[in-house]
Design a protein around this motif. Structure first.
Motif, PDB file in Angstrom:
ATOM      1  N   LEU A   1      10.186  44.044  59.470  1.00 33.51           N
ATOM      2  CA  LEU A   1      10.925  42.964  60.378  1.00 33.51           C
ATOM      3  C   LEU A   1      10.171  42.989  61.593  1.00 33.51           C
ATOM      4  O   LEU A   1      10.614  42.069  62.217  1.00 33.51           O
ATOM      5  CB  LEU A   1      11.747  43.655  61.169  1.00 33.51           C
ATOM      6  N   ALA A   2       8.777  43.189  61.578  1.00 33.89           N
ATOM      7  CA  ALA A   2       7.872  42.722  62.756  1.00 33.89           C
ATOM      8  C   ALA A   2       7.608  41.510  62.270  1.00 33.89           C
ATOM      9  O   ALA A   2       7.072  40.887  61.070  1.00 33.89           O
ATOM     10  CB  ALA A   2       6.591  43.817  62.441  1.00 33.89           C
ATOM     11  N   ARG A   3       7.815  40.804  63.693  1.00 34.35           N
ATOM     12  CA  ARG A   3       7.165  39.056  63.561  1.00 34.35           C
ATOM     13  C   ARG A   3       5.489  38.974  64.449  1.00 34.35           C
ATOM     14  O   ARG A   3       5.586  40.181  65.011  1.00 34.35           O
ATOM     15  CB  ARG A   3       8.021  39.215  64.981  1.00 34.35           C
ATOM     16  N   GLY A   4       5.017  38.028  64.299  1.00 31.33           N
ATOM     17  CA  GLY A   4       4.060  37.963  64.871  1.00 31.33           C
ATOM     18  C   GLY A   4       4.158  36.628  65.510  1.00 31.33           C
ATOM     19  O   GLY A   4       4.752  35.928  65.396  1.00 31.33           O
ATOM     20  N   ASN A   5       3.046  35.742  65.588  1.00 26.49           N
ATOM     21  CA  ASN A   5       2.227  34.706  66.231  1.00 26.49           C
ATOM     22  C   ASN A   5       1.424  34.347  65.800  1.00 26.49           C
ATOM     23  O   ASN A   5       0.788  33.243  67.137  1.00 26.49           O
ATOM     24  CB  ASN A   5       3.070  34.520  68.026  1.00 26.49           C
ATOM     25  N   GLU A   6       0.439  34.864  64.816  1.00 26.12           N
ATOM     26  CA  GLU A   6      -0.664  34.587  64.256  1.00 26.12           C
ATOM     27  C   GLU A   6      -0.553  33.377  63.711  1.00 26.12           C
ATOM     28  O   GLU A   6       0.671  32.475  63.475  1.00 26.12           O
ATOM     29  CB  GLU A   6      -1.757  35.161  63.879  1.00 26.12           C
ATOM     30  N   THR A   7      -1.202  31.890  63.878  1.00 26.44           N
ATOM     31  CA  THR A   7      -1.348  30.821  63.064  1.00 26.44           C
ATOM     32  C   THR A   7      -1.856  31.577  61.382  1.00 26.44           C
ATOM     33  O   THR A   7      -2.587  32.264  61.127  1.00 26.44           O
ATOM     34  CB  THR A   7      -2.437  29.825  62.763  1.00 26.44           C
ATOM     35  N   VAL A   8      -1.052  31.107  59.926  1.00 22.62           N
ATOM     36  CA  VAL A   8      -1.447  30.853  59.016  1.00 22.62           C
ATOM     37  C   VAL A   8      -1.895  29.682  58.043  1.00 22.62           C
ATOM     38  O   VAL A   8      -0.031  28.733  58.222  1.00 22.62           O
ATOM     39  CB  VAL A   8      -0.093  31.595  58.192  1.00 22.62           C
ATOM     40  N   LEU A   9      -2.936  30.180  57.667  1.00 20.27           N
ATOM     41  CA  LEU A   9      -3.012  28.739  56.564  1.00 20.27           C
ATOM     42  C   LEU A   9      -2.360  28.660  55.443  1.00 20.27           C
ATOM     43  O   LEU A   9      -2.746  29.762  54.301  1.00 20.27           O
ATOM     44  CB  LEU A   9      -4.283  28.144  56.082  1.00 20.27           C
ATOM     45  N   LEU A  10      -1.261  28.457  54.215  1.00 23.54           N
ATOM     46  CA  LEU A  10      -0.344  28.691  53.368  1.00 23.54           C
ATOM     47  C   LEU A  10      -0.898  27.127  52.456  1.00 23.54           C
ATOM     48  O   LEU A  10      -0.622  25.717  52.504  1.00 23.54           O
ATOM     49  CB  LEU A  10       1.368  28.217  53.582  1.00 23.54           C
ATOM     50  N   VAL A  11      -1.581  27.571  51.919  1.00 23.75           N
ATOM     51  CA  VAL A  11      -1.827  27.398  50.224  1.00 23.75           C
ATOM     52  C   VAL A  11      -1.175  27.168  48.859  1.00 23.75           C
ATOM     53  O   VAL A  11      -1.499  28.374  48.637  1.00 23.75           O
ATOM     54  CB  VAL A  11      -3.158  26.843  50.505  1.00 23.75           C
ATOM     55  N   GLU A  12      -0.597  26.453  48.513  1.00 19.49           N
ATOM     56  CA  GLU A  12       1.022  26.599  47.312  1.00 19.49           C
ATOM     57  C   GLU A  12       0.514  25.285  46.645  1.00 19.49           C
ATOM     58  O   GLU A  12       0.884  24.233  47.425  1.00 19.49           O
ATOM     59  CB  GLU A  12       1.639  27.429  47.677  1.00 19.49           C
ATOM     60  N   ASP A  13       0.656  25.117  45.239  1.00 20.18           N
ATOM     61  CA  ASP A  13       0.707  24.148  44.572  1.00 20.18           C
ATOM     62  C   ASP A  13       2.193  23.638  44.424  1.00 20.18           C
ATOM     63  O   ASP A  13       2.460  22.707  43.713  1.00 20.18           O
ATOM     64  CB  ASP A  13      -0.412  23.467  43.556  1.00 20.18           C
ATOM     65  N   GLU A  14       2.168  24.919  44.531  1.00 21.36           N
ATOM     66  CA  GLU A  14       4.259  24.658  43.822  1.00 21.36           C
ATOM     67  C   GLU A  14       5.377  24.918  45.044  1.00 21.36           C
ATOM     68  O   GLU A  14       5.733  25.430  45.703  1.00 21.36           O
ATOM     69  CB  GLU A  14       4.511  26.178  43.081  1.00 21.36           C
ATOM     70  N   GLU A  15       5.835  22.702  45.244  1.00 23.73           N
ATOM     71  CA  GLU A  15       6.025  23.147  46.256  1.00 23.73           C
ATOM     72  C   GLU A  15       7.500  23.996  46.977  1.00 23.73           C
ATOM     73  O   GLU A  15       7.805  24.447  48.073  1.00 23.73           O
ATOM     74  CB  GLU A  15       7.208  21.908  46.406  1.00 23.73           C
ATOM     75  N   VAL A  16       8.167  25.064  45.667  1.00 18.49           N
ATOM     76  CA  VAL A  16       9.389  25.558  46.238  1.00 18.49           C
ATOM     77  C   VAL A  16       9.241  26.987  46.816  1.00 18.49           C
ATOM     78  O   VAL A  16       9.589  26.778  47.142  1.00 18.49           O
ATOM     79  CB  VAL A  16      10.220  25.930  45.285  1.00 18.49           C
ATOM     80  N   VAL A  17       8.288  27.118  45.706  1.00 17.78           N
ATOM     81  CA  VAL A  17       6.847  28.842  46.259  1.00 17.78           C
ATOM     82  C   VAL A  17       6.468  28.268  47.606  1.00 17.78           C
ATOM     83  O   VAL A  17       6.802  28.647  48.826  1.00 17.78           O
ATOM     84  CB  VAL A  17       6.313  29.065  45.553  1.00 17.78           C
ATOM     85  N   ARG A  18       5.512  27.075  47.992  1.00 21.04           N
ATOM     86  CA  ARG A  18       5.333  27.010  49.251  1.00 21.04           C
ATOM     87  C   ARG A  18       6.497  26.777  50.223  1.00 21.04           C
ATOM     88  O   ARG A  18       5.998  26.920  51.776  1.00 21.04           O
ATOM     89  CB  ARG A  18       4.664  25.301  49.178  1.00 21.04           C
ATOM     90  N   SER A  19       7.688  25.772  50.055  1.00 18.47           N
ATOM     91  CA  SER A  19       8.730  25.678  51.159  1.00 18.47           C
ATOM     92  C   SER A  19       9.452  27.204  51.647  1.00 18.47           C
ATOM     93  O   SER A  19       9.675  27.061  52.882  1.00 18.47           O
ATOM     94  CB  SER A  19       9.936  24.751  50.265  1.00 18.47           C
ATOM     95  N   LEU A  20       9.545  28.065  50.790  1.00 16.99           N
ATOM     96  CA  LEU A  20       9.864  29.157  51.144  1.00 16.99           C
ATOM     97  C   LEU A  20       9.165  29.684  51.551  1.00 16.99           C
ATOM     98  O   LEU A  20      10.000  30.963  53.142  1.00 16.99           O
ATOM     99  CB  LEU A  20      10.258  30.500  49.367  1.00 16.99           C
ATOM    100  N   ALA A  21       7.930  30.318  51.122  1.00 17.83           N
ATOM    101  CA  ALA A  21       6.739  30.902  52.019  1.00 17.83           C
ATOM    102  C   ALA A  21       6.745  30.154  53.784  1.00 17.83           C
ATOM    103  O   ALA A  21       7.318  31.396  54.490  1.00 17.83           O
ATOM    104  CB  ALA A  21       5.521  31.045  51.749  1.00 17.83           C
ATOM    105  N   ARG A  22       6.490  28.822  53.973  1.00 15.09           N
ATOM    106  CA  ARG A  22       6.974  28.453  55.490  1.00 15.09           C
ATOM    107  C   ARG A  22       8.162  28.909  55.615  1.00 15.09           C
ATOM    108  O   ARG A  22       8.142  29.298  57.546  1.00 15.09           O
ATOM    109  CB  ARG A  22       6.293  26.976  55.604  1.00 15.09           C
ATOM    110  N   ARG A  23       9.124  28.616  55.697  1.00 11.63           N
ATOM    111  CA  ARG A  23      10.613  29.099  55.994  1.00 11.63           C
ATOM    112  C   ARG A  23      10.559  30.308  56.486  1.00 11.63           C
ATOM    113  O   ARG A  23      10.866  31.286  57.588  1.00 11.63           O
ATOM    114  CB  ARG A  23      11.507  28.920  55.344  1.00 11.63           C
ATOM    115  N   ILE A  24       9.828  31.221  55.608  1.00 10.01           N
ATOM    116  CA  ILE A  24      10.209  32.913  55.545  1.00 10.01           C
ATOM    117  C   ILE A  24       9.247  32.958  56.794  1.00 10.01           C
ATOM    118  O   ILE A  24       9.102  34.028  58.153  1.00 10.01           O
ATOM    119  CB  ILE A  24       9.350  33.914  54.874  1.00 10.01           C
TER     120      ILE A  24
END
Length: 869
Positions: free
Chosen positions: A744-767
């Motif tokens: 549950l620890a939160r953060g404020n860093e910047t993450v570059l998310l690279v995923e060719d599968e849209e459903v996985v990319r969208s899920l990871a971004r939302r999380i």
């Protein structure tokens, strides 16, 4: 007229005349009596003379007509008075007018000799001794006849006395006993020779004994025996005695066709005097000083095979009876030599046989029986008789070595000890055509009861309808059979590997896309569940979707684990600590009716393994043990340090050395051999489809293999099972197992998310955005590079898929790190294709997130990587 005185005188005269007349009458009477006595004496003498004449006639007739040689000579004139034809035959004389001749006149044609060859004088002869009044009985002498031949006679002589005891003649009988003496000599010689040959064990000993006996027969002080070469005709000295080394050296060989060899091979005995020897000898040979030599050819079956050479340094000749004995014995010597040669050939043949048997690479054996076994017995009884009585009569070292005991120890042992089915084999052999079996594959047992495999050829020796013995050869094919078994095992292993590889390819092929799909399914289901109220009516449907997704995720994970394509992160750990941490979990899995016992070795060695994977192994083995003990039982987990040699490791294609053994043993129903052989096959199960997929033990096998270890299974029906895992020991200090970050620890860093599968990319971004992170999103490497170049601020973490089109995640990180050295990376994938792991093992320093992941897992792993220094 006469007067009275005259008358008186007349009377006196008359009286005197009367007295004279009376005396005359008395004298006449006496004379008549004397005459009568004389007439009686004359008549008696006449009768005596007639009786003497008659007796003489009878004696002469007896002498003349007797087949026994007899002779009569008078004394003291020594005139021959009578003899017979038999006498002349023995004497070899034609003195048919010898009667009336002096004895000394006719003894010129023959000589009486003592047995040792000395000439006897007339007074020493038996007849001469009889004429001296001596009596002789069966006196043996030698008779040398005019023709030079000798006879042996046995003379008995008696003196003849008149009535007054005066010696008047001598009488002798002298039967010719030459033949009986020769027979005695021959028997004695043959007996001596036979006695001498009794202990002979070789041709050399036979020749030595023959020579010794021959020298005793002769008698002589030196000699030799030559053997004739059957092919070349060469004659070589094989035994000698009493001869100098110089003489032997010059007389040891006569080439075939030479004068000496030719003379010997002619087959006639040679008796040579010193003078006759001289022209035949060299000066060196003459120096030997031989006074005579006898050469006797030795024949066997009409062919000269040897020659006897008898010599003397003392005597000039060999007595005739000794010659006869020598010549007669020569044939016996021939038989002895032929027999010795045959024995020698037999011995050499046996030596060759023994050498062949001893040095043969094939096993050779003989089975004996205490008594012959009738072949007409019922099959069952015949088999029983064979198994009860068969003993190992002979076998060579090659075969003995295969059984693991010296041949001397094996001989006499019951054959059934090493060939339990020997009775059935014997029955098959006896009933076979010609009682022979060829190329029969058989199985025996060595001293430890381990199987030995042979190709066997055997023959039954049958006499009078009874089995006497069995001969056979065995070609050891144990290594071939083991190689075949090993080849079969390797083929099965190869099949297993190919099956694993096929499953791995299948798993790898579907893992990327399937895990991406499962990531979306599970992730969105989890997010929806988090957003719904506890009593929402659609919550149950979402729970089912999530559970189905988790089962699908577990199945994919098991397939990857079995095919050794599961990504692991090994570290140096203490296996006892892993077991201790898992103890409570295992207790919950096996239930209360199963007793859990941990036997942890003190100072157990360290291993390099992924703790989570080792946990999975323990869980799967515990589940398998629980299912094998439905009525309860005992589960024991044990650790130990072991050192394994090359022979043990060879069967498992492992390296010899130090290992840590982790054993999981249950007291359950156990497994038979067929089940044990398939226990690690994927999808193989004995529990039914409702109890599992059949991948639990396959997963254990794959994980152990991926950690460079191997696993053994020991199990018997009704006893239980023991799975023994052997993992390589490392001599390093254990690495601490880190504490997981707060999901549950939160953060404020910047993450570059690279995923060719849209459903996985969208899920990871939302999380990530829900956890407070700034997310730069890209679908492939080019977009990521563009986003990186356009972003002015810092980028703290690259969260990238490993397998992507054109450029994989690792290559992308390499290019981005060149632009932003402080950039950290967390790889994620359902299947890495060896991009960040080799054979499923992560490279040092690689941080990895296995798909499909949960909200909690992603949040925790991102926070862990960002918090690393």
């Amino acid at each position: 007229m006469e007067t009275a005185p005259d008358l008186e005188a007349l009377r006196e005269r008359i009286a005197s005349l009367e007295a004279a007349n009376a005396s005359l009458e008395a004298a006449n009477a006496s004379l008549e009596a004397a005459n009568q006595e004389l007439r009686r004496e004359l008549a008696a003498r006449e009768r005596a003379e007639q009786e003497i004449a008659h007796a003489k006639t009878l004696l002469e007739a007896l002498i003349l007509q007797s087949p026994v040689p007899m002779a009569l000579a008078s004394h003291p004139d020594l005139i021959v008075r009578a003899y017979n034809e038999a006498c002349l035959e023995v004497l070899g004389s034609d003195e048919r007018e010898a009667v009336g001749k002096p004895l000394y006149a006719i003894t010129q044609t023959w000589q009486d000799l003592s047995l040792d060859g000395a000439k006897l004088s007339l007074s020493e002869m038996p007849l001469g001794r009889a004429l001296r009044g001596e009596r002789t009985e069966k006196l043996r002498t030698r008779l040398l006849r005019a023709d030079g031949s000798e006879r042996v006679i046995e003379t008995s002589g008696v003196p003849i006395l008149d009535r007054d005891g005066n010696l008047i003649a001598g009488f002798i009988i002298f039967p010719d006993i030459t033949e009986s003496v020769r027979a005695e000599e021959l028997l004695r010689a043959q007996h001596d020779l036979a006695l001498a040959l009794t202990g002979a064990t070789s041709l050399e000993e036979t020749l030595e004994h023959c020579l010794e006996a021959l020298l005793r027969i002769a008698p002589a002080d030196c000699g030799g025996i030559y053997l004739v070469d059957e092919t070349s005709g060469d004659i070589d000295l094989a035994a000698s005695r009493g001869l100098s080394a110089e003489f032997v050296a010059t007389s040891a060989h006569y080439a075939g066709g030479s004068a000496n060899a030719t003379a010997i091979l002619q087959g006639a005995p040679l008796y040579l005097s010193e003078a006759e020897l001289a022209p035949l000898m060299t000066s060196d040979q003459l120096a030997e000083g031989l006074r005579m030599t006898a050469v006797l050819p030795v024949q066997h079956r009409g062919r000269v095979i040897a020659a006897i050479n008898i010599g003397s340094h003392l005597h000039d000749s060999i007595p005739p009876q000794a010659r006869f004995a020598l010549e007669a014995t020569a044939s016996q010597v021939g038989s002895a030599i032929a027999h010795a040669r045959a024995n020698e050939r037999l011995r050499r043949s046996e030596e060759r046989y023994r050498s062949f048997v001893a040095n043969a690479s094939e096993g050779i054996y003989r089975i004996d029986f205490p008594e012959p076994i009738p072949l007409d017995l019922p099959d069952a009884e015949l088999v029983a008789r064979v198994e009860a009585g068969a003993v190992i009569g002979e076998l060579n070292d090659a075969l003995a070595r295969r059984f693991g005991l010296p041949a001397g120890v094996l001989v006499g042992q019951p054959a059934v000890r090493f060939a339990p089915d020997g009775g059935e084999r014997a029955l098959q052999l006896i009933r076979a055509p010609d009682r022979k079996l060829a190329n029969l594959e058989t199985t025996d047992l060595d001293r430890e009861g381990k199987p030995l495999f042979f190709i066997e050829n055997s023959v039954a020796i049958v006499e009078e309808g009874r089995l006497v013995r069995i001969w056979g050869t065995k070609s050891d094919i144990t290594e071939r059979k083991r190689a075949e078994a090993e080849r079969k095992r390797l083929e099965e292993q190869l099949g297993q590997s190919q099956k694993m590889e096929a499953i791995g390819r299948l798993a790898g092929g579907i893992a990327h896309d399937f895990n991406n799909l499962l990531t979306g399914i599970n992730g969105y289901a989890e997010m929806l569940l988090a957003a719904l109220a506890p009593g929402d009516p659609i919550r149950g449907d979402l729970e089912e979707i999530r559970r189905a997704g988790e089962r699908a995720s577990s199945l994919t994970s098991q397939l990857l684990a079995f095919s050794r394509k599961q990504v692991i992160a090994p570290r140096v750990i203490d296996p006892n600590e892993v077991i201790e941490r898992a103890r409570n979990l295992l207790r919950r899995i096996i239930g209360e009716d199963i007793e859990l016992t941990v036997v942890a070795a003190e100072r157990v060695g360290r291993i390099k393994a992924d703790p989570s994977q080792l946990d999975q192994v323990l869980v799967n083995l515990a589940v398998n043990a629980r299912d094998a003990m439905p009525g309860g039982g005992k589960l024991t987990i044990e650790t130990a340090n072991v050192r394994l040699d090359e022979a043990y490791c060879q069967a498992y294609e492992a390296k010899p050395g130090d290992y840590v053994m982790l054993a999981v043993t249950d007291t359950g129903c156990g497994m038979d051999a067929e089940t044990r052989a398939r226990v690690f096959e994927p999808f193989f199960t004995t529990k039914g489809k409702e109890h599992g997929t059949g991948l639990g033990l396959a997963m254990v096998y794959g994980i152990v293999q991926q950690h460079h270890g191997f696993i053994n299974v020991y199990s018997e029906p009704g006893i239980g099972s023991s799975f023994k895992l052997y993992l390589p020991r490392v001599f390093l200090e254990p690495e601490p197992i880190g504490v997981a970050a707060d999901p549950l620890a939160r953060g404020n860093e910047t993450v570059l998310l690279v995923e060719d599968e849209e459903v996985v990319r969208s899920l990871a971004r939302r999380i990530l955005e829900r956890q407070g992170y700034t997310v730069l999103e890209a679908a492939e490497a080019a977009s990521a590079l563009l986003a990186c170049s356009r972003h002015a601020g810092p980028i703290h973490l690259l969260l990238t898929d490993v397998v992507m089109p054109t450029t994989n995640g690792r290559e992308l990180y390499g290019r981005l790190a060149a632009l932003r050295p402080e950039l950290k990376v967390l790889y994620m994938s359902g299947y890495t294709e060896n991009v960040v792991a080799h054979h499923g093992v992560l490279e040092p320093g690689i941080e990895f997130l296995q798909k499909p992941f949960t909200i909690e897992t992603l949040s925790r792993r991102v926070r862990e990587v960002l918090d690393q220094r």
